[in-house]
Motif scaffolding. Structure first.
Motif, PDB file in Angstrom:
ATOM      1  N   ALA A 141      41.788  25.319 128.224  1.00  0.00           N
ATOM      2  CA  ALA A 141      42.594  25.435 129.337  1.00  0.00           C
ATOM      3  C   ALA A 141      43.040  26.696 129.227  1.00  0.00           C
ATOM      4  CB  ALA A 141      44.159  25.048 128.816  1.00  0.00           C
ATOM      5  N   THR A 142      43.233  27.637 128.040  1.00  0.00           N
ATOM      6  CA  THR A 142      43.775  29.069 127.615  1.00  0.00           C
ATOM      7  C   THR A 142      42.318  29.981 128.359  1.00  0.00           C
ATOM      8  OG1 THR A 142      44.722  28.162 125.415  1.00  0.00           O
ATOM      9  CG2 THR A 142      43.940  30.920 126.246  1.00  0.00           C
ATOM     10  N   LEU A 143      41.143  29.417 128.339  1.00  0.00           N
ATOM     11  CA  LEU A 143      40.313  30.187 129.087  1.00  0.00           C
ATOM     12  C   LEU A 143      39.064  30.279 130.764  1.00  0.00           C
ATOM     13  CD1 LEU A 143      36.732  28.742 126.505  1.00  0.00           C
ATOM     14  CD2 LEU A 143      37.680  30.889 126.571  1.00  0.00           C
ATOM     15  N   ASN A 144      40.333  28.707 131.552  1.00  0.00           N
ATOM     16  CA  ASN A 144      40.812  28.518 132.626  1.00  0.00           C
ATOM     17  C   ASN A 144      41.434  29.372 133.083  1.00  0.00           C
ATOM     18  OD1 ASN A 144      39.539  27.592 134.820  1.00  0.00           O
ATOM     19  ND2 ASN A 144      41.908  26.275 134.847  1.00  0.00           N
ATOM     20  N   ILE A 145      42.838  30.373 132.571  1.00  0.00           N
ATOM     21  CA  ILE A 145      43.815  30.670 132.942  1.00  0.00           C
ATOM     22  C   ILE A 145      43.661  32.148 132.477  1.00  0.00           C
ATOM     23  CG2 ILE A 145      46.145  32.231 131.968  1.00  0.00           C
ATOM     24  CD1 ILE A 145      47.297  28.885 131.545  1.00  0.00           C
ATOM     25  N   ILE A 146      42.639  32.693 132.151  1.00  0.00           N
ATOM     26  CA  ILE A 146      42.147  33.869 130.883  1.00  0.00           C
ATOM     27  C   ILE A 146      41.176  34.180 132.198  1.00  0.00           C
ATOM     28  CG2 ILE A 146      40.348  35.317 130.678  1.00  0.00           C
ATOM     29  CD1 ILE A 146      42.025  33.702 127.096  1.00  0.00           C
ATOM     30  N   GLY A 147      40.355  32.951 132.661  1.00  0.00           N
ATOM     31  CA  GLY A 147      39.557  33.206 134.196  1.00  0.00           C
ATOM     32  C   GLY A 147      37.908  33.146 133.905  1.00  0.00           C
ATOM     33  N   ILE A 148      37.425  32.746 132.409  1.00  0.00           N
ATOM     34  CA  ILE A 148      36.209  32.233 132.351  1.00  0.00           C
ATOM     35  C   ILE A 148      35.553  31.128 132.867  1.00  0.00           C
ATOM     36  CG2 ILE A 148      34.849  31.852 130.663  1.00  0.00           C
ATOM     37  CD1 ILE A 148      36.424  33.883 128.290  1.00  0.00           C
TER      38      ILE A 148
ATOM     39  N   PHE B 239      46.101  20.181 131.526  1.00  0.00           N
ATOM     40  CA  PHE B 239      46.667  20.019 130.533  1.00  0.00           C
ATOM     41  C   PHE B 239      47.221  19.250 129.758  1.00  0.00           C
ATOM     42  CE2 PHE B 239      49.140  21.601 125.838  1.00  0.00           C
ATOM     43  CZ  PHE B 239      47.363  21.091 124.850  1.00  0.00           C
ATOM     44  N   LEU B 240      48.777  19.282 130.408  1.00  0.00           N
ATOM     45  CA  LEU B 240      49.733  17.753 129.743  1.00  0.00           C
ATOM     46  C   LEU B 240      49.693  16.848 130.203  1.00  0.00           C
ATOM     47  CD1 LEU B 240      52.769  20.438 130.505  1.00  0.00           C
ATOM     48  CD2 LEU B 240      52.199  19.978 127.577  1.00  0.00           C
ATOM     49  N   LEU B 241      48.925  16.321 130.697  1.00  0.00           N
ATOM     50  CA  LEU B 241      48.147  15.099 131.287  1.00  0.00           C
ATOM     51  C   LEU B 241      47.394  14.681 130.763  1.00  0.00           C
ATOM     52  CD1 LEU B 241      48.602  15.667 135.728  1.00  0.00           C
ATOM     53  CD2 LEU B 241      50.064  14.333 133.837  1.00  0.00           C
ATOM     54  N   CYS B 242      46.043  15.471 130.560  1.00  0.00           N
ATOM     55  CA  CYS B 242      45.483  14.996 129.664  1.00  0.00           C
ATOM     56  C   CYS B 242      46.113  14.661 127.514  1.00  0.00           C
ATOM     57  CB  CYS B 242      44.207  16.333 129.437  1.00  0.00           C
ATOM     58  SG  CYS B 242      43.460  16.687 131.074  1.00  0.00           S
ATOM     59  N   THR B 243      46.916  15.357 127.948  1.00  0.00           N
ATOM     60  CA  THR B 243      47.121  15.267 126.146  1.00  0.00           C
ATOM     61  C   THR B 243      47.934  13.865 126.334  1.00  0.00           C
ATOM     62  OG1 THR B 243      47.547  17.717 125.843  1.00  0.00           O
ATOM     63  CG2 THR B 243      48.944  16.123 124.685  1.00  0.00           C
ATOM     64  N   SER B 244      49.113  13.894 127.428  1.00  0.00           N
ATOM     65  CA  SER B 244      49.324  12.694 127.003  1.00  0.00           C
ATOM     66  C   SER B 244      48.489  11.566 127.296  1.00  0.00           C
ATOM     67  CB  SER B 244      50.874  12.328 128.682  1.00  0.00           C
ATOM     68  OG  SER B 244      50.251  12.629 129.707  1.00  0.00           O
ATOM     69  N   ILE B 245      47.636  11.466 128.103  1.00  0.00           N
ATOM     70  CA  ILE B 245      46.871   9.778 128.010  1.00  0.00           C
ATOM     71  C   ILE B 245      46.347   9.912 126.929  1.00  0.00           C
ATOM     72  CG2 ILE B 245      44.542  10.687 129.057  1.00  0.00           C
ATOM     73  CD1 ILE B 245      45.098   8.457 130.965  1.00  0.00           C
ATOM     74  N   LEU B 246      46.214  10.844 125.829  1.00  0.00           N
ATOM     75  CA  LEU B 246      45.150  10.780 124.982  1.00  0.00           C
ATOM     76  C   LEU B 246      46.192  10.199 124.090  1.00  0.00           C
ATOM     77  CD1 LEU B 246      42.247  11.571 123.081  1.00  0.00           C
ATOM     78  CD2 LEU B 246      44.213  13.535 122.426  1.00  0.00           C
ATOM     79  N   LEU B 247      47.586  10.601 123.922  1.00  0.00           N
ATOM     80  CA  LEU B 247      48.573   9.979 123.177  1.00  0.00           C
ATOM     81  C   LEU B 247      49.003   8.720 123.680  1.00  0.00           C
ATOM     82  CD1 LEU B 247      50.690  13.170 122.325  1.00  0.00           C
ATOM     83  CD2 LEU B 247      48.993  12.408 121.191  1.00  0.00           C
ATOM     84  N   LEU B 248      48.839   8.202 124.434  1.00  0.00           N
ATOM     85  CA  LEU B 248      49.406   6.889 125.522  1.00  0.00           C
ATOM     86  C   LEU B 248      48.340   6.077 124.692  1.00  0.00           C
ATOM     87  CD1 LEU B 248      51.592   5.017 127.046  1.00  0.00           C
ATOM     88  CD2 LEU B 248      50.213   5.636 129.212  1.00  0.00           C
ATOM     89  N   THR B 249      46.962   6.293 125.227  1.00  0.00           N
ATOM     90  CA  THR B 249      46.184   5.096 124.737  1.00  0.00           C
ATOM     91  C   THR B 249      45.940   5.095 123.091  1.00  0.00           C
ATOM     92  OG1 THR B 249      44.050   6.878 125.136  1.00  0.00           O
ATOM     93  CG2 THR B 249      45.001   5.143 126.848  1.00  0.00           C
ATOM     94  N   GLY B 250      46.492   6.243 122.401  1.00  0.00           N
ATOM     95  CA  GLY B 250      46.176   6.713 120.736  1.00  0.00           C
ATOM     96  C   GLY B 250      44.650   7.081 120.701  1.00  0.00           C
ATOM     97  N   GLY B 251      44.339   7.397 122.039  1.00  0.00           N
ATOM     98  CA  GLY B 251      42.569   8.064 121.634  1.00  0.00           C
ATOM     99  C   GLY B 251      41.836   7.266 121.223  1.00  0.00           C
TER     100      GLY B 251
END
Length: 608
Positions: free
Chosen positions: A137-144, A336-348
């Motif tokens: 996410a950081t790399l995408n914001i930076i523009g790489i 990024f927030l959506l990805c993190t939430s689905i990771l935590l929701l499914t317990g990975g």
């Protein structure tokens, strides 16, 4: 000296194949384990069936994308063949597919690294996955962004690694097939049980062709004729590697061990075949390829959400750019927030994430097949370089829809997880889609409230405390009402432009029906270009527009007739002259006689 505008260099066959090939061949790292979990020794057969389904979709995608060679995949297909809302539903599924791609790729990448230090607790895999998602996410914001050269190097390493694994595995087969026959002994023998097992196995194994749609999302950056070659190359890779790796794993490892090592199966195989060297090489390869798939997801979703926001399908605040980098940080952070939430929701859990991934991905492919059918029906005149047969399209559509049903049967929670994200996304799109009606409702309620306050004040003295408070409330409501009305005016004053080939009332009526149902604009320019002056055609066209003016009194129609012929330069000229974005310029289907392509027109919309 006047500088010339730099034309972006188009990508050739192998650089394009590398970008999308990394995405689809990354599934080789985990799909064999998933297939073996559901069907055991039948896994290679199941993956061959999946490759056959993909063969049908090669033809489906070729017809649609070569007819409409614009970025956007299923969203672009449905946008040019049916309503904007239908296209938005396809885009919502695509966004979910990107979310699941990023999560499952990051999770598997970290799992492969975890195999180097298995003593670490599994919670570290979840944390590591979030770190990977945050890093990209950081790399995408930076523009790489995606580098085609880097993607090509990773693709070569990946194919070389898979080939090395297969060669070592093939050499080990000379030791005998005892393990294979032991695994085969557990295959169901009754037809009823066997058919159900195969159905569920194919449904789960369809995850192995995820990423096939990625080439359609950057077709504008490819050289002419490259797109269908990328589809062929991806199909060949999947047809060879997925069944072969699955066969080798079934022949060399008991199914119980495959299941135990499902998240790093290929590295486990490499360790058995050639020790730490091949194990560590596969771990490095898996991390690079899967990390690349995470970055591709960020880039893909940014482009798609940006396009949807420009088309007024998602809120415009998502178009806010970083002043220093020019990147769309709000889209990236939200993703990024959506990805993190689905990771935590499914317990990975791999199978839960894979279920969400498969449903959304198969939904996108099914909508693409549906879009193909709609193009055949609604855009018959549209110029094509290839036509997929009706049987091919229907078989492909039935296969992917059946795959969705199969994944729901495997675990109904997959559908719950999917709907938990799909429904809110559709709700946001629906609110934006109906924003004029909602804003008018707000104005109506504000008018009612102001009227009620005026009635209350009739029985009160102007010096009373409540009278003063009510006046302040009236002032505040009036300000809010003005803001809402200004917003409505900003939306409805957006103009659209329609090119017509002459007087044809039924087609013009279809065009205006489309505008009424899909756009909020109340100003439409109708442009007619003529090579030689023909007063009769102009007279008939004006008569048709008078009929439309009476039929659609809410639309201000302005007729423009000029000398010239239609083409890319004319589109850009009118866009600049009337300050209308090209995506708000509508045309009929280009026919075989036209030399230009839809891509050369810069993003106009085909609406009739």
């Amino acid at each position: 000296m006047r500088s010339k505008r730099k034309i972006p260099k188009k990508l050739g066959q192998w650089l394009s194949t590398a970008i999308c090939g990394n995405d689809i061949t990354s599934s080789c790292l985990y799909v064999s384990a998933i297939a073996a979990f559901y069907v055991g020794a039948l896994a290679p057969i199941v993956l061959l069936i999946v490759a056959l389904i993909l063969y049908f979709y090669r033809k489906i995608y070729t017809e649609v994308v070569e007819a409409l060679p614009l970025n956007g995949g299923a969203y672009n297909c449905l946008l040019n063949s049916t309503s904007k809302f239908s296209a938005a539903l396809a885009a919502c599924m695509t966004i979910l597919s990107y979310i699941a791609t990023a999560v499952i790729s990051a999770k598997i990448a970290v799992s492969y690294l975890h195999s180097l230090a298995p003593s670490l607790p599994m919670i570290s895999v979840i944390i590591g996955t979030i770190i990977i998602l945050a890093l990209f996410a950081t790399l995408n914001i930076i523009g790489i962004g995606e580098s085609s050269i880097v993607a090509f190097i990773i693709f070569l390493l990946h194919i070389s690694t898979l080939t090395t694994l297969c060669l070592f595995g093939a050499g080990r087969l000379f030791d005998g097939f005892e393990i294979f026959w032991a695994n085969w002994a557990n295959v169901p023998t009754g037809w009823d049980q066997l058919s159900v097992t195969l159905f569920l196995g194919v449904s789960a194994a369809l995850l192995g062709i995820s990423g096939f749609e990625s080439s359609a999302n950057f077709v504008e950056e490819q050289k002419p004729g490259v797109f269908r070659k990328t589809l062929r190359n991806m199909w060949v890779a999947i047809f060879i590697f997925n069944p072969l790796i699955s066969f080798l794993s079934i022949s060399l490892i008991p199914v119980s061990e495959i299941t135990q090592n499902q998240e790093q199966l290929l590295a486990y195989m490499g360790g058995i075949l050639a020790g730490d060297f091949l194990h560590d090489l596969i771990v490095l390869d898996a991390f690079l390829v899967l990390s690349g798939a995470v970055l591709t997801s960020y880039i893909g979703v940014t482009g798609l959400v940006r396009r949807m926001s420009i088309d007024h399908v998602l809120p415009n605040f998502l178009l806010k750019q970083n002043k220093r980098r020019g990147t769309y940080h709000r889209i990236t952070i939200g993703f990024f927030l959506l990805c993190t939430s689905i990771l935590l929701l499914t317990g990975g859990d791999l199978f839960s994430i894979a279920g969400v991934y498969t449903i959304s991905f198969l939904g996108v492919m099914s909508l693409f097949a549906l879009g193909n059918i709609l193009l055949k029906i609604n855009r018959k005149e549209l110029k094509r370089t290839f036509r997929a047969g009706w049987i091919t399209v229907l078989i492909g559509l039935c296969a992917t829809v059946s795959g969705i049903v199969g994944n729901i049967i495997i675990d109904y929670k997959n559908l719950i997880y999917f709907l938990s994200y799909f429904v809110p996304t559709v709700l946001v799109v629906s609110i934006v889609y109906a924003r004029i009606k909602l804003l008018k409702s707000i104005v109506y309620l504000e008018n009612k409230l102001m009227g009620r306050i005026f009635i209350w004040q009739k029985n009160k003295t102007p010096t009373s405390v409540s009278f003063s408070l009510e006046n302040k409330l009236l002032d505040r409501i009036f300000i809010w009402r003005s803001i809402v009305i200004d917003k409505i005016m900003d939306i409805i004053t957006q103009e659209v432009l329609v090119f017509t080939r002459g007087g044809n009332l039924p087609k013009l009526r279809r065009a205006f029906d489309y505008i009424i149902k899909n756009e909020d604009s109340q100003k439409v320019y109708v442009v007619y270009l003529q090579g030689e002056k023909n007063d009769e055609v102009i007279k008939n066209l004006k008569a048709d527009l008078e009929v439309l003016d009476r039929t659609y009194p809410e639309i201000d129609i302005e007729f423009i007739c000029r000398q010239g012929s239609f083409g890319p330069e004319v589109v850009r000229q009118f866009s600049k002259e009337f300050n209308i974005p090209i995506n708000n310029i509508f045309i009929g289907s280009p026919e075989e006689k036209h030399r230009f392509t839809i891509q050369e027109l810069g993003g106009v919309r085909v609406i009739f």
